[in-house]
Write a protein that holds these residues in place. Structure first.
Motif, PDB file in Angstrom:
ATOM      1  N   GLU A 190      -3.271  53.162  17.430  1.00 22.85           N
ATOM      2  CA  GLU A 190      -2.636  52.808  16.152  1.00 22.85           C
ATOM      3  C   GLU A 190      -3.630  52.965  15.003  1.00 22.85           C
ATOM      4  O   GLU A 190      -3.288  53.485  13.937  1.00 22.85           O
ATOM      5  N   ARG A 191      -4.853  52.550  15.249  1.00 24.60           N
ATOM      6  CA  ARG A 191      -5.886  52.668  14.223  1.00 24.60           C
ATOM      7  C   ARG A 191      -6.169  54.138  13.895  1.00 24.60           C
ATOM      8  O   ARG A 191      -6.299  54.503  12.729  1.00 24.60           O
ATOM      9  N   ALA A 192      -6.217  54.977  14.917  1.00 29.01           N
ATOM     10  CA  ALA A 192      -6.440  56.406  14.696  1.00 29.01           C
ATOM     11  C   ALA A 192      -5.264  57.017  13.946  1.00 29.01           C
ATOM     12  O   ALA A 192      -5.441  57.854  13.060  1.00 29.01           O
ATOM     13  N   ARG A 193      -4.035  56.605  14.284  1.00 24.38           N
ATOM     14  CA  ARG A 193      -2.856  57.118  13.590  1.00 24.38           C
ATOM     15  C   ARG A 193      -2.892  56.722  12.119  1.00 24.38           C
ATOM     16  O   ARG A 193      -2.639  57.537  11.231  1.00 24.38           O
ATOM     17  N   GLU A 194      -3.225  55.464  11.833  1.00 19.14           N
ATOM     18  CA  GLU A 194      -3.292  55.002  10.448  1.00 19.14           C
ATOM     19  C   GLU A 194      -4.386  55.737   9.666  1.00 19.14           C
ATOM     20  O   GLU A 194      -4.173  56.130   8.520  1.00 19.14           O
ATOM     21  N   THR A 195      -5.537  55.916  10.298  1.00 20.71           N
ATOM     22  CA  THR A 195      -6.633  56.617   9.638  1.00 20.71           C
ATOM     23  C   THR A 195      -6.240  58.062   9.372  1.00 20.71           C
ATOM     24  O   THR A 195      -6.489  58.590   8.290  1.00 20.71           O
ATOM     25  N   GLY A 196      -5.600  58.709  10.350  1.00 21.53           N
ATOM     26  CA  GLY A 196      -5.145  60.080  10.162  1.00 21.53           C
ATOM     27  C   GLY A 196      -4.149  60.186   9.022  1.00 21.53           C
ATOM     28  O   GLY A 196      -4.213  61.116   8.208  1.00 21.53           O
ATOM     29  N   GLN A 197      -3.230  59.243   8.954  1.00 19.59           N
ATOM     30  CA  GLN A 197      -2.237  59.247   7.878  1.00 19.59           C
ATOM     31  C   GLN A 197      -2.906  59.044   6.521  1.00 19.59           C
ATOM     32  O   GLN A 197      -2.568  59.711   5.548  1.00 19.59           O
ATOM     33  N   GLU A 198      -3.884  58.150   6.485  1.00 12.88           N
ATOM     34  CA  GLU A 198      -4.609  57.897   5.233  1.00 12.88           C
ATOM     35  C   GLU A 198      -5.319  59.158   4.750  1.00 12.88           C
ATOM     36  O   GLU A 198      -5.237  59.522   3.578  1.00 12.88           O
ATOM     37  N   TYR A 199      -5.985  59.852   5.669  1.00 14.44           N
ATOM     38  CA  TYR A 199      -6.694  61.074   5.277  1.00 14.44           C
ATOM     39  C   TYR A 199      -5.723  62.193   4.922  1.00 14.44           C
ATOM     40  O   TYR A 199      -5.997  62.993   4.029  1.00 14.44           O
ATOM     41  N   ALA A 200      -4.598  62.255   5.602  1.00 13.92           N
ATOM     42  CA  ALA A 200      -3.589  63.258   5.251  1.00 13.92           C
ATOM     43  C   ALA A 200      -3.057  62.985   3.841  1.00 13.92           C
ATOM     44  O   ALA A 200      -2.871  63.919   3.049  1.00 13.92           O
TER      45      ALA A 200
END
Length: 143
Positions: A72-82
């Protein structure tokens, strides 16, 4: 003035987050390994199969929860960078559009000025054009 992140900033932040997640996963794996060793030690002390079953189930649940947390943390970080990358791309596109409009306007003004100058002084314009043509010819012939 607000800081607009560059692609390098975003890449550096993503790398940092990935390294942090990697370290956290490593620590979690080390803790699970330590728990397994402790459980094995307790078993060697004849703690019983039921206790091993409970401890194994708890370790499995912890591992699943840890995995879910980091996913979940990786998904959120990926979304933030996207989102950051999308914002930066839109900002750069708009800046490019604005510059293109300014250049087009400038070119139109210069064209109008040159056109008017040629109308007023055709002989002078023809002389300048011939001189420029001669210089370009010299430069090209030397290559």
């Amino acid at each position: 003035m607000a800081h607009n992140p560059t692609a390098d900033d975003i890449k550096r932040d993503a790398r940092s987050a990935a390294n942090e997640a990697h370290g956290d996963l490593k620590d979690g794996a080390r803790k699970i390994a330590d728990d397994v060793r402790d459980t094995a030690r307790e078993l060697s002390d004849n703690s019983g199969a039921a206790r091993l079953k409970e401890r194994g189930a708890a370790l499995a649940d912890d591992a699943v929860e840890t995995g879910k947390y980091y996913a979940e943390r990786a998904r959120e970080t990926g979304q933030e960078y996207a989102d950051r990358a999308r914002f930066e791309a839109e900002r750069l596109y708009e800046a490019g559009q604005q510059k293109a409009t300014e250049v087009a306007h400038y070119a139109e003004e210069r064209y109008d000025e040159v056109s008017e100058m040629v109308r007023r002084n055709p002989a002078q314009a023809l002389g300048i054009a011939a001189g420029v043509g001669f210089l370009v010819g010299l430069l090209i012939s030397r290559r």
